[in-house]
Design an enzyme around this catalytic site. Structure first.
Site, PDB file in Angstrom:
ATOM      1  N   ASP A  31       0.854  -1.190   0.000  1.00 18.04           N
ATOM      2  CA  ASP A  31       0.000   0.000   0.000  1.00 18.04           C
ATOM      3  C   ASP A  31       0.894   1.246   0.000  1.00 18.04           C
ATOM      4  OD1 ASP A  31      -3.225   0.500   0.995  1.00 18.04           O
ATOM      5  OD2 ASP A  31      -1.816   2.192   1.077  1.00 18.04           O
ATOM      6  N   ILE A  32       0.521   2.225  -0.814  1.00 15.20           N
ATOM      7  CA  ILE A  32       1.329   3.440  -0.951  1.00 15.20           C
ATOM      8  C   ILE A  32       1.300   4.287   0.328  1.00 15.20           C
ATOM      9  CG2 ILE A  32      -0.442   5.041  -1.859  1.00 15.20           C
ATOM     10  CD1 ILE A  32       1.596   5.741  -4.094  1.00 15.20           C
ATOM     11  N   ASN A  86     -12.832  -3.218   2.352  1.00 19.35           N
ATOM     12  CA  ASN A  86     -13.798  -2.124   2.375  1.00 19.35           C
ATOM     13  C   ASN A  86     -14.709  -2.273   1.166  1.00 19.35           C
ATOM     14  OD1 ASN A  86     -12.672  -0.867   4.674  1.00 19.35           O
ATOM     15  ND2 ASN A  86     -11.078   0.065   3.413  1.00 19.35           N
ATOM     16  N   GLU A  94     -12.268   3.374  -1.264  1.00 18.38           N
ATOM     17  CA  GLU A  94     -11.821   4.545  -2.019  1.00 18.38           C
ATOM     18  C   GLU A  94     -11.403   4.179  -3.439  1.00 18.38           C
ATOM     19  OE1 GLU A  94      -8.822   6.363   0.393  1.00 18.38           O
ATOM     20  OE2 GLU A  94     -10.305   7.166   1.815  1.00 18.38           O
ATOM     21  N   VAL A  95     -10.849   2.981  -3.578  1.00 22.23           N
ATOM     22  CA  VAL A  95     -10.463   2.511  -4.911  1.00 22.23           C
ATOM     23  C   VAL A  95     -11.458   1.418  -5.303  1.00 22.23           C
ATOM     24  CG1 VAL A  95      -8.692   1.385  -6.292  1.00 22.23           C
ATOM     25  CG2 VAL A  95      -8.023   3.083  -4.572  1.00 22.23           C
ATOM     26  N   HIS A  99     -10.145  -5.363  -3.537  1.00 25.27           N
ATOM     27  CA  HIS A  99      -8.834  -5.657  -2.964  1.00 25.27           C
ATOM     28  C   HIS A  99      -8.985  -6.051  -1.503  1.00 25.27           C
ATOM     29  CE1 HIS A  99      -9.633  -1.337  -2.600  1.00 25.27           C
ATOM     30  NE2 HIS A  99      -9.005  -1.386  -1.419  1.00 25.27           N
ATOM     31  N   HIS A 101      -6.972  -5.839   2.019  1.00 22.22           N
ATOM     32  CA  HIS A 101      -5.843  -5.284   2.769  1.00 22.22           C
ATOM     33  C   HIS A 101      -5.315  -6.358   3.718  1.00 22.22           C
ATOM     34  CE1 HIS A 101      -6.722  -0.853   2.144  1.00 22.22           C
ATOM     35  NE2 HIS A 101      -7.892  -1.356   1.838  1.00 22.22           N
TER      36      HIS A 101
HETATM   37  P1  5GP Z   1      -9.779   1.304   0.125  1.00 20.63           P
HETATM   38  O1  5GP Z   1     -10.175   2.427   1.026  1.00 20.63           O
HETATM   39  O2  5GP Z   1     -10.345   1.472  -1.270  1.00 20.63           O
HETATM   40  O3  5GP Z   1     -10.053  -0.049   0.721  1.00 20.63           O
HETATM   41  O4  5GP Z   1      -8.206   1.379   0.045  1.00 20.63           O
HETATM   42  C1  5GP Z   1      -7.478   1.781  -1.064  1.00 20.63           C
HETATM   43  C2  5GP Z   1      -6.016   1.698  -0.688  1.00 20.63           C
HETATM   44  O5  5GP Z   1      -5.261   1.833  -1.870  1.00 20.63           O
HETATM   45  C3  5GP Z   1      -5.567   2.785   0.288  1.00 20.63           C
HETATM   46  O6  5GP Z   1      -5.023   2.171   1.454  1.00 20.63           O
HETATM   47  C4  5GP Z   1      -4.517   3.563  -0.501  1.00 20.63           C
HETATM   48  O7  5GP Z   1      -3.415   3.962   0.288  1.00 20.63           O
HETATM   49  C5  5GP Z   1      -4.104   2.573  -1.587  1.00 20.63           C
HETATM   50  N1  5GP Z   1      -3.685   3.205  -2.822  1.00 20.63           N
HETATM   51  C6  5GP Z   1      -4.362   4.180  -3.495  1.00 20.63           C
HETATM   52  N2  5GP Z   1      -3.693   4.504  -4.615  1.00 20.63           N
HETATM   53  C7  5GP Z   1      -2.588   3.714  -4.650  1.00 20.63           C
HETATM   54  C8  5GP Z   1      -1.504   3.590  -5.587  1.00 20.63           C
HETATM   55  O8  5GP Z   1      -1.416   4.278  -6.607  1.00 20.63           O
HETATM   56  N3  5GP Z   1      -0.548   2.672  -5.289  1.00 20.63           N
HETATM   57  C9  5GP Z   1      -0.615   1.890  -4.166  1.00 20.63           C
HETATM   58  N4  5GP Z   1       0.393   1.022  -3.982  1.00 20.63           N
HETATM   59  N5  5GP Z   1      -1.612   1.975  -3.281  1.00 20.63           N
HETATM   60  C10 5GP Z   1      -2.589   2.879  -3.530  1.00 20.63           C
END
Ligand code: 5GP
Ligand code: ZN
Length: 112
Positions: A31-32, A86, A94-95, A99, A101
């Site tokens: 994760d970034i 999520n 958010e994405v 996925h 985590h």
């Molecule tokens: P969500 O809230 O959708 O479950 O989590 C999305 C995750 O993707 C977040 O923890 C965020 O830090 C990670 N993320 C978003 N954009 C990028 C990216 O460009 N590269 C990587 N490695 N992680 C990302």
């Protein structure tokens, strides 16, 4: 492949990532913006928005993703870990590319 999806771009290599595992169906990268010492994401290569968009045809893929969690967590030196999916905006997603985590490596990993 969805052209405006950031994880599809990571799958295709258009956006770089710290990849730690890849096979025909799944990619795993750090994760970034990590929430724990170890924080990686298990991502299907197939674009599926979220668990809300999954059905029985995704059953094997979901099983493979979950079974990768302990395998890669062990390889990353974790004796225990937290998994988080999520789902939907109201679920903190958010994405919008499915996925899992995987977080660990602290004394205690955060609840969210
Ligand atoms: P969500 O809230 O959708 O479950 O989590 C999305 C995750 O993707 C977040 O923890 C965020 O830090 C990670 N993320 C978003 N954009 C990028 C990216 O460009 N590269 C990587 N490695 N992680 C990302
Ligand atoms: Zn995607």
């Amino acid at each position: 492949m969805s052209s405006d999806c950031i994880f599809c771009k990571i799958v295709s290599g258009a956006i770089p990532s710290k990849k730690i595992y890849e096979d025909d169906d799944v990619i795993v990268f750090n994760d970034i913006n990590p929430s724990a010492k170890v924080h990686f994401l298990i991502v299907p290569k197939l674009h599926v928005e979220s668990l809300l968009n999954c059905d029985s045809q995704h059953q094997a893929l979901l099983g493979r993703m979950l079974l990768l969690a302990p395998k890669i967590a062990k390889e990353q030196g974790l004796a225990g870990f937290k998994t988080l999916i999520n789902t939907g905006r109201e679920g903190g997603q958010e994405v919008f590319h499915l996925h899992v985590h995987v977080l660990g490596g602290g004394e205690k990993t955060p609840k969210t």
